[in-house]
Design an enzyme around this catalytic site. Structure first.
Site, PDB file in Angstrom:
ATOM      1  N   HIS A 195      -2.312   1.088   7.110  1.00  0.00           N
ATOM      2  CA  HIS A 195      -2.463   1.200   5.653  1.00  0.00           C
ATOM      3  C   HIS A 195      -2.092   2.612   5.199  1.00  0.00           C
ATOM      4  CE1 HIS A 195      -4.194   0.160   1.761  1.00  0.00           C
ATOM      5  NE2 HIS A 195      -4.964   1.210   1.802  1.00  0.00           N
TER       6      HIS A 195
ATOM      7  N   CYS B 282       0.828  -1.210   0.000  1.00  0.00           N
ATOM      8  CA  CYS B 282       0.000   0.000   0.000  1.00  0.00           C
ATOM      9  C   CYS B 282       0.864   1.263   0.000  1.00  0.00           C
ATOM     10  CB  CYS B 282      -0.953   0.001   1.179  1.00  0.00           C
ATOM     11  SG  CYS B 282      -0.169  -0.230   2.785  1.00  0.00           S
TER      12      CYS B 282
ATOM     13  N   ASP C 152      -8.165   4.915  -2.083  1.00  0.00           N
ATOM     14  CA  ASP C 152      -7.587   3.711  -1.495  1.00  0.00           C
ATOM     15  C   ASP C 152      -6.933   2.846  -2.548  1.00  0.00           C
ATOM     16  OD1 ASP C 152      -6.991   1.512   0.048  1.00  0.00           O
ATOM     17  OD2 ASP C 152      -8.813   1.692   1.239  1.00  0.00           O
TER      18      ASP C 152
END
Length: 283
Positions: free
Chosen positions: A262, A149, A280
């Protein structure tokens, strides 16, 4: 050969990077979240060599001067091919019990493509807090590994800021991908454990960005926390107006999602709704 890390060598610090975590299941399921639910650790990234272009505050309506094409009979749908069943193939029931295909967003998140998400998006545009979305969305990508991520977020940001990696991506093209972000830690290790906040900042600086990390204390008084939250909102306005680029990191658990820490960039902020749009990178 990996490029040598240039962390800490005469790099000016122009911005912040906010580190936050959210779960993304589909390009249309970017979601809005309330700033109070997000960790206020932040890091904003800017190019050390150029300023961001100022985005227009209005949108132009594009029309075609060409005459409309004549209508044609609809084509029959293409045939759907199914693989032949084999004795060793995993059945649907087994897959359903051992794996996941997307997950619904919890009530703490508002889907980007929902009526409420579109209304908040329009409000963000009226408030001129949408420049970051147009800058980042044309370079949007999803992470190639569950622990990538941070790499996916940074590759998106670097391409949005038009940073030249000075390395070949594919063929004769120079372009940032996660596989080129290997100067601070081997990719094999990142695929196993991800990156820490200092490593994220190191990697940003290593690739020519200026970065400043903001990590408020977790033991502040209620008054101090409210002050820090107002500073967070101020930085959100700056980032969504493309004065810097913001990546945020938070715990998914705080939003009732699966997983823990994250990274993802911020695309928009609605002051009226006090909602943040997270682009995201998770699949």
């Amino acid at each position: 050969m990996r490029p040598s890390c240039r962390c800490g060598r005469d790099l000016s610090i122009f911005g912040f990077i906010f580190l936050v975590l959210s779960h993304f299941t589909d390009p249309l399921s970017h979601s809005y979240k309330t700033p109070k639910l997000l960790s206020r650790t932040r890091l904003l990234l800017t190019s050390a060599s150029k300023r961001l272009a100022t985005f227009p505050r209005t949108l132009a309506t594009l029309t075609s001067s060409s005459p409309p094409l004549p209508s044609a009979s609809p084509l029959p749908p293409p045939p759907i091919h199914h693989p032949r069943a084999r004795p060793d193939m995993t059945t649907s029931a087994t897959l359903a019990s051992t794996s996941f295909y997307k997950r619904p967003l919890p009530p703490t998140c508002i889907p980007f493509n929902s009526p409420e998400g579109r209304r908040i998006f329009a409000t963000s545009m009226q408030e001129s807090n949408l420049d970051a979305y147009f800058l980042l969305s044309q370079h949007f990508l999803t992470q190639n590994e569950p622990a990538f991520c941070a790499l996916g977020s940074l590759a998106m940001i670097l391409n949005s800021l038009e940073m030249d990696p000075q390395r070949i991506w594919k063929g004769n093209w120079r372009w940032y991908s996660e596989n080129l972000l290997d100067c601070c830690r081997p990719l094999e290790e990142v695929a196993q454990v991800g990156l820490t906040l200092p490593e994220f900042a190191c990697l940003a600086r290593c690739n020519g960005l200026s970065a400043r990390v903001v990590s408020p204390s977790m033991v502040d008084s209620d008054r101090d926390r409210e002050t820090k939250l107002e500073e967070f909102r101020r930085d959100l306005r700056k980032a969504t107006r493309a004065e810097e680029i913001m990546a945020i990191s938070y715990s998914r658990r705080s939003l009732k999602q699966t997983g823990s820490g994250h990274f993802s960039p911020v695309g928009a902020y609605s002051e009226a709704d006090d909602k943040v749009l997270i682009l995201d990178v998770a699949r």
